[in-house]
Design a protein around this motif. Structure first.
Motif, short mmCIF file in Angstrom:
data_model
loop_
_atom_site.label_atom_id
_atom_site.label_comp_id
_atom_site.label_asym_id
_atom_site.label_seq_id
_atom_site.Cartn_x
_atom_site.Cartn_y
_atom_site.Cartn_z
N LEU A 60 0.81 -1.22 0.00
CA LEU A 60 0.00 0.00 0.00
C LEU A 60 0.85 1.27 0.00
O LEU A 60 0.62 2.20 -0.77
N ALA A 92 -9.24 6.87 -7.35
CA ALA A 92 -8.22 6.40 -8.31
C ALA A 92 -8.29 4.88 -8.47
O ALA A 92 -8.69 4.18 -7.54
N GLY A 115 -5.09 -1.58 -7.82
CA GLY A 115 -5.20 -3.03 -7.99
C GLY A 115 -5.10 -3.75 -6.66
O GLY A 115 -4.65 -3.18 -5.65
N PHE A 123 -6.86 -5.73 0.93
CA PHE A 123 -7.11 -4.80 2.05
C PHE A 123 -8.39 -5.19 2.79
O PHE A 123 -8.51 -5.02 3.99
N TYR A 160 -5.20 -1.60 -18.38
CA TYR A 160 -3.79 -1.94 -18.60
C TYR A 160 -3.76 -2.74 -19.88
O TYR A 160 -4.56 -3.67 -20.05
N GLY A 211 1.41 7.33 -8.05
CA GLY A 211 1.61 7.36 -6.60
C GLY A 211 3.04 7.10 -6.19
O GLY A 211 3.31 6.49 -5.15
N ARG A 261 5.18 5.15 -7.55
CA ARG A 261 5.49 3.70 -7.59
C ARG A 261 6.19 3.28 -8.87
O ARG A 261 6.53 2.12 -9.04
N SER A 305 -3.09 13.25 -10.21
CA SER A 305 -3.14 12.29 -9.11
C SER A 305 -1.81 12.32 -8.38
O SER A 305 -0.77 12.57 -8.98
N LEU A 307 -7.45 12.80 -8.51
CA LEU A 307 -7.69 11.39 -8.21
C LEU A 307 -7.08 11.10 -6.85
O LEU A 307 -5.98 11.58 -6.55
N SER A 308 -7.79 10.33 -6.06
CA SER A 308 -7.26 9.98 -4.74
C SER A 308 -7.13 8.48 -4.61
O SER A 308 -8.11 7.75 -4.78
N ARG A 368 -4.40 6.46 -2.09
CA ARG A 368 -4.16 5.93 -0.74
C ARG A 368 -5.14 6.48 0.30
O ARG A 368 -5.54 5.74 1.21
N LEU A 381 -7.87 4.25 0.31
CA LEU A 381 -7.49 2.90 0.76
C LEU A 381 -7.27 2.85 2.28
O LEU A 381 -7.55 1.83 2.91
C1 LIG Z 1 -1.90 0.22 -3.78
C2 LIG Z 1 -1.96 0.96 -5.08
C3 LIG Z 1 -2.33 0.29 -6.23
C4 LIG Z 1 -2.41 0.98 -7.45
N1 LIG Z 1 -2.85 0.32 -8.58
C5 LIG Z 1 -3.04 1.00 -9.73
C6 LIG Z 1 -3.64 0.36 -10.84
O1 LIG Z 1 -4.00 -0.82 -10.80
N2 LIG Z 1 -3.79 1.12 -11.97
C7 LIG Z 1 -3.42 2.43 -12.05
O2 LIG Z 1 -3.59 3.06 -13.10
N3 LIG Z 1 -2.88 3.05 -10.99
C8 LIG Z 1 -2.70 2.38 -9.83
N4 LIG Z 1 -2.19 3.03 -8.74
C9 LIG Z 1 -1.94 4.50 -8.80
C10 LIG Z 1 -3.21 5.28 -8.42
O3 LIG Z 1 -4.18 5.18 -9.41
C11 LIG Z 1 -2.94 6.78 -8.19
O4 LIG Z 1 -2.35 7.32 -9.34
C12 LIG Z 1 -2.06 7.06 -6.97
O5 LIG Z 1 -2.39 6.19 -5.91
C13 LIG Z 1 -2.21 8.50 -6.54
O6 LIG Z 1 -1.43 8.79 -5.43
P1 LIG Z 1 -2.01 8.78 -3.91
O7 LIG Z 1 -2.02 7.34 -3.51
O8 LIG Z 1 -1.01 9.58 -3.19
O9 LIG Z 1 -3.39 9.38 -3.95
C14 LIG Z 1 -2.08 2.35 -7.52
C15 LIG Z 1 -1.68 3.02 -6.35
C16 LIG Z 1 -1.63 2.33 -5.14
C17 LIG Z 1 -1.24 3.09 -3.90
#
Ligand SMILES: Cc1cc2nc3c(=O)[nH]c(=O)nc-3n(C[C@H](O)[C@H](O)[C@H](O)COP(=O)(O)O)c2cc1C
Length: 412
Positions: free
Chosen positions: A50, A101, A104, A109, A154, A301, A303, A331, A352-353, A355, A358
């Motif tokens: 997460l 947002a 996946g 959770f 995707y 996010g 990642r 986002s 977009l939100s 975490r 979550l």
């Molecule tokens: C646990 C997790 C899973 C995510 N899975 C996807 C996903 O499946 N597809 C996608 O486009 N973005 C995914 N994201 C990115 C989110 O859509 C989004 O861009 C990001 O969480 C925004 O930042 P924030 O968590 O600070 O709000 C994921 C982010 C997190 C934290």
């Protein structure tokens, strides 16, 4: 959020501030309370998934720092009796300029996590974007009354797969398609990986840690491990275990995804199409002629690419490029109502939100996501009052000043 600059003002001495982590959802006062309870309830490997960013997590840190680099100069003596933070999203009124947002593996959770998020979105009057890597079937999510349901795509495997997913999303009544462009090569999420075996299974200390989280076991795994219901049939039978499916899909993502694919998807999908994960201004410009209806700036996010700028950093320039021609969303890093106000002021139509929602899901299921939305809405409305802004249309750039320009010494 280790960065001291970002912590609530906590001066030397007392009182020591604590977050609420108890059972009563209405006592959660900020997203940080929900986060604290999520940290209490979730096993370690779930939290790594997460919270984790990629590499040195420089992008992840930047997502919050970028908000801290803007200060507000509130107006006063403005009539604030009727504040309104509702926004237009694709021609329809939403309670807030916010969409949940796509994320996946929500089933890890909370059992039926996608349904929980979608129900809260429907109740809260904002869209829910369901991920290709979600666990609940899109057709089941689509049946939630009043839901504004969007599908995140995707691209993986042969073209027939995305074609089938797009056709299903259309048939299920999804209002918009969000093509994620920044994850064809999976980010280097070392923290998450360190705790797992090659096929993604949590390592023994993490399994023991998970086994000791009895409330998580009860709310999440009571019906067994979640499935990737929307893509499972595309996966070879010997790779269908929960942990291996995600690996297999990642392996199938074409590294060659291009603007040509955007065109192909555009031809198949007749409703609004968004490109998600743009973070370079040339790409923003390129997107103008791509046939997409909207752009979602962001870094996944924190990642994916490490050392990236954040969406907020490039928002004002991106808005100049896009003008009023297309929808521009962002986002990354939304945790407070003031973040939403800053993002809107700097040029985003909608945020977009991920975490923040979550944390609510982990903490209290559907009620927690509803609470997260309520908290953000209440914070936006209150802060609008503090800033002397009766509605979102009244936000203007003179409200914000970059901290690097402080103290103001010259006439702007
Ligand atoms: C646990 C997790 C899973 C995510 N899975 C996807 C996903 O499946 N597809 C996608 O486009 N973005 C995914 N994201 C990115 C989110 O859509 C989004 O861009 C990001 O969480 C925004 O930042 P924030 O968590 O600070 O709000 C994921 C982010 C997190 C934290």
């Amino acid at each position: 959020m280790a960065n001291e600059k970002l912590r609530a003002a906590e001066f030397e001495g007392t009182p020591k501030r604590h977050f609420y982590t108890g059972r009563r959802v209405t006592r959660a006062r900020s997203i940080e309370d929900l986060r604290a309870r999520a940290h209490k309830l979730m096993p370690r490997f779930v939290l790594e998934y997460l919270e984790g960013g990629s590499g040195q997590e420089a992008t992840l840190r930047r997502e919050r720092e970028a908000f801290a680099e803007w200060r507000v100069m509130p107006h006063t003596l403005v009539d604030e009796s009727n504040r309104d933070c509702s926004a237009d999203i694709l021609g329809r009124k939403a309670a807030l300029p916010l969409a949940i947002a796509p994320t996946g593996l929500n089933g890890i959770f909370r059992r039926h996590g996608d349904i929980a998020l979608a129900k809260a979105a429907a109740q809260g009057g904002v869209p829910f974007i369901q991920s290709t890597m979600s666990n609940d079937p899109m057709e089941r999510v689509a049946r939630i009354p009043g839901l504004r349901h969007w599908w995140q795509l995707y691209v993986f495997g042969p073209d027939e797969i995305w074609q089938e997913l797009v056709a299903r999303a259309d048939k299920a009544g999804c209002e918009a398609l969000v093509l994620t462009t920044d994850a064809q090569i999976f980010g280097q999420r070392q923290w998450d990986k360190r705790g797992r075996t090659e096929i993604g299974l949590p390592r023994i200390p993490n399994l023991l840690n998970a086994a000791s989280h009895v409330r998580w076991l009860a709310t999440t795994l009571s019906g067994g491990l979640p499935q990737f219901s929307n893509v499972r049939d595309f996966v070879p039978k010997d790779r269908r275990s929960f942990f291996d499916t995600a690996n297999w899909i990642r392996e199938q993502m074409p590294r060659s995804l291009s603007w040509g694919d955007v065109e192909k998807i555009r031809q198949r999908w007749k409703k609004p199409l968004f490109l998600k994960g743009l973070i370079n201004l040339d790409d923003v410009e390129r997107a103008l002629g791509s046939g997409a209806d909207g752009i979602i700036l962001g870094t996944h996010g924190g990642r994916q690419a490490d050392w990236s700028v954040s969406a907020l950093d490039i928002l004002p320039r991106a808005r100049e490029i896009v003008g009023d021609d297309k929808a521009l969303y962002m986002s990354g890093g939304i945790r407070w109502g003031s973040d939403i106000i800053k993002a809107r002021t700097l040029g985003a139509d909608v945020v977009l939100s991920g975490r923040a929602m979550l944390y609510g899901l982990c903490a209290y299921g559907t009620d927690g996501v509803s609470r997260a939305l309520e908290i953000l809405e209440a914070e936006v409305l209150n802060e609008m009052g503090q800033y002397g802004v009766p509605n979102l249309q009244s936000l203007s750039r003179d409200l914000l000043v970059p901290t690097r320009d402080l103290p103001l010494t010259e006439k702007a």
